[in-house]
Design an enzyme around this catalytic site. Structure first.
Site, short mmCIF file in Angstrom:
data_model
loop_
_atom_site.label_atom_id
_atom_site.label_comp_id
_atom_site.label_asym_id
_atom_site.label_seq_id
_atom_site.Cartn_x
_atom_site.Cartn_y
_atom_site.Cartn_z
N HIS A 288 0.83 -1.20 0.00
CA HIS A 288 0.00 0.00 0.00
C HIS A 288 0.86 1.25 0.00
CE1 HIS A 288 -4.18 -1.31 0.96
NE2 HIS A 288 -3.56 -2.40 1.36
N HIS A 331 -4.27 -0.56 11.79
CA HIS A 331 -3.57 0.71 11.96
C HIS A 331 -3.78 1.27 13.37
CE1 HIS A 331 -2.80 5.01 10.15
NE2 HIS A 331 -1.70 4.46 10.61
N GLU A 337 -8.84 10.10 13.01
CA GLU A 337 -9.46 9.80 11.73
C GLU A 337 -10.98 9.77 11.85
OE1 GLU A 337 -7.90 6.28 9.91
OE2 GLU A 337 -5.84 6.65 10.57
N HIS A 361 -12.03 7.18 14.72
CA HIS A 361 -10.96 6.39 15.33
C HIS A 361 -9.95 7.39 15.88
CE1 HIS A 361 -12.34 3.25 12.22
NE2 HIS A 361 -12.92 3.02 13.38
N HIS A 367 -7.70 0.26 14.66
CA HIS A 367 -8.82 0.11 13.74
C HIS A 367 -8.33 -0.64 12.51
CE1 HIS A 367 -6.79 3.94 12.88
NE2 HIS A 367 -7.05 3.70 11.60
#
Length: 435
Positions: A288, A331, A337, A361, A367
């Site tokens: 990613h 994460h 977030e 979050h 999360h």
């Protein structure tokens, strides 16, 4: 009608009054058509030229012509972050309910509900995240925000926003930014809902592109600025000008429309942007890239590379990464977030996270994908595939540790208290004898 370009020096005059812009100067002794010249400053006079923001407005009457401001009940709008005790849990909200107009008429101002935030408008540092739900247009009243900028994300129903600079039609899958001090009124066409990111003390900018180069992400030419439009309208019953000032609302009366700007020029304007125009960058080999590659706009802090707030989207795109768990990774983040969903199904949580709802979050709260998503993605045959087709999720990410309001945790009655259960079915696949 619109002009294009982010942060450009624009000039516009209503075609009913050609030549309304003074030639060669900002503040002539007598303006064309007997107009008043008024400057709207969005930065300190002495800011460097690259960050200096101001516009000159040529209007029928100056905005100073009003009765004294009086306190106005602000409902669920707040910047009191100590209403309830801090909550570090993963939080998710079901879609926020829109009252029926027959039961409770709400316009854009009455329908503002603060969900979470941090910082303080008097110190010019911080953010707030609001939900708006409304079913009625603002009639003979307008709002301006003395505290900061509004980034507005409609989710259901379109908004016809009249500003001092002209009109903007903003529909779901578009956003608009109304910058500090700009007066605006919102017309709706039924039950309407959306999200607002408010930033104190900074303006939104396009993110730096670094090694990406000159092109990509949100292109400057796709941002649209309204053209001048005015109304010379007297309101015998009074027009209400509402100021959001130090987190409170105040109202003043005047007998004319504030949308009386015949011409204007400058680089401090409202603007809108269609999210489908975002040029997506993604991994084409393996692993990613971080979600910062999906940043549309950023409000920078004084620390290099650290934002007070970023506006990030997760648009339809191709997923082609080899030997990779393609959904978002698990994460823990030094940023907060907040996520919302405009339409469709978010790839990491196809159930439970619904359009018109939200999740938060908080700083360092774990999360990631739910159990169903993990199992499917771990076993999927990796072929080129369309990701998030028909979907638009977004994130307000902030370096600030946000508190949730009492309305968010209790009064709204939309908090999903079973959110944590989406991770409970995750099981251990560890086998020390099998690599």
């Amino acid at each position: 009608m619109y002009m294009s370009g982010f942060g450009n020096e624009h000039a516009s005059e209503d075609p009913r009054c050609p030549g309304a812009l003074p030639e060669g100067q900002n503040n002539p002794q007598v303006c064309p058509y007997g107009l008043y010249a008024e400057q709207l400053s969005g930065s300190a006079f002495t800011c460097p030229r690259a960050t200096n923001r101001r516009s000159w407005l040529y209007r029928i009457l100056p905005s100073v012509c009003h009765k004294p401001f009086q306190p106005l009940h602000e409902g669920h709008l707040t910047h009191n972050w100590d209403e309830v005790e801090p909550d570090p849990n993963q939080l998710r909200w079901k879609p926020f309910e829109i009252p029926k107009a027959s039961q409770n008429k709400l316009d854009f101002v009455n329908g503002l509900h603060t969900l979470c935030g941090a910082g303080e408008p008097r110190g010019r540092s911080g953010i707030a995240i609001h939900i708006f739900v409304c079913n009625t247009s603002m009639l003979d009243r307008c709002l301006y925000n003395s505290d900061g900028d509004f980034l507005i994300v409609p989710q259901q129903g379109k908004l016809l926003i009249t500003t001092e600079f002209g009109k903007m039609l903003v529909e779901p899958n578009e956003i608009c930014v109304i910058q500090q001090g700009m007066r605006f009124s919102v017309e709706v066409f039924g039950e309407t809902r959306g999200y607002i990111l408010e930033v104190y003390g900074a303006h939104f900018e396009l993110p730096d592109l670094g090694p990406i180069g000159a092109n990509g992400l949100a292109n400057p030419r796709d941002f649209l600025v309204p053209v001048a439009w005015y109304e010379d309208r007297k309101i015998p019953g009074g027009y209400t000008v509402i100021s959001k000032y130090q987190g409170k609302l105040f109202a003043a009366q005047q007998d004319f429309s504030p949308f009386n700007v015949v011409a204007w020029h400058g680089n401090y304007t409202p603007y809108k942007y269609h999210l489908e125009n975002f040029m997506v960058i993604n991994s084409v080999a393996f692993d990613h890239a971080d979600p910062s590659i999906f940043t549309v706009l950023t409000a920078k802090s004084t620390r290099p590379g650290v934002a007070i707030a970023d506006f990030v989207i997760f648009p339809p795109r191709w997923g082609v990464a080899n030997n990779t768990f393609r959904p978002p990774y698990y994460h823990r983040n030094c940023m907060s977030e907040f996520m919302g969903l405009i339409k469709g199904h978010y790839e990491a949580k196809e159930e439970g996270f619904q359009p018109g709802g939200a999740s938060l979050h908080s700083m360092m709260t774990p999360h990631g994908p739910d159990a169903d998503c993990f199992e499917k993605a771990s076993k999927a045959k990796l072929e080129p595939e369309r990701v998030a087709e028909g979907t638009m999720a977004f994130m307000f990410e902030s370096s600030l540790s946000m508190a949730v309001t009492e309305w968010g945790l209790k009064t709204s009655n939309r908090l999903d208290k079973n959110y944590y259960k989406c991770w409970e079915p995750l099981k251990s696949h560890f086998n020390p004898n099998c690599k």
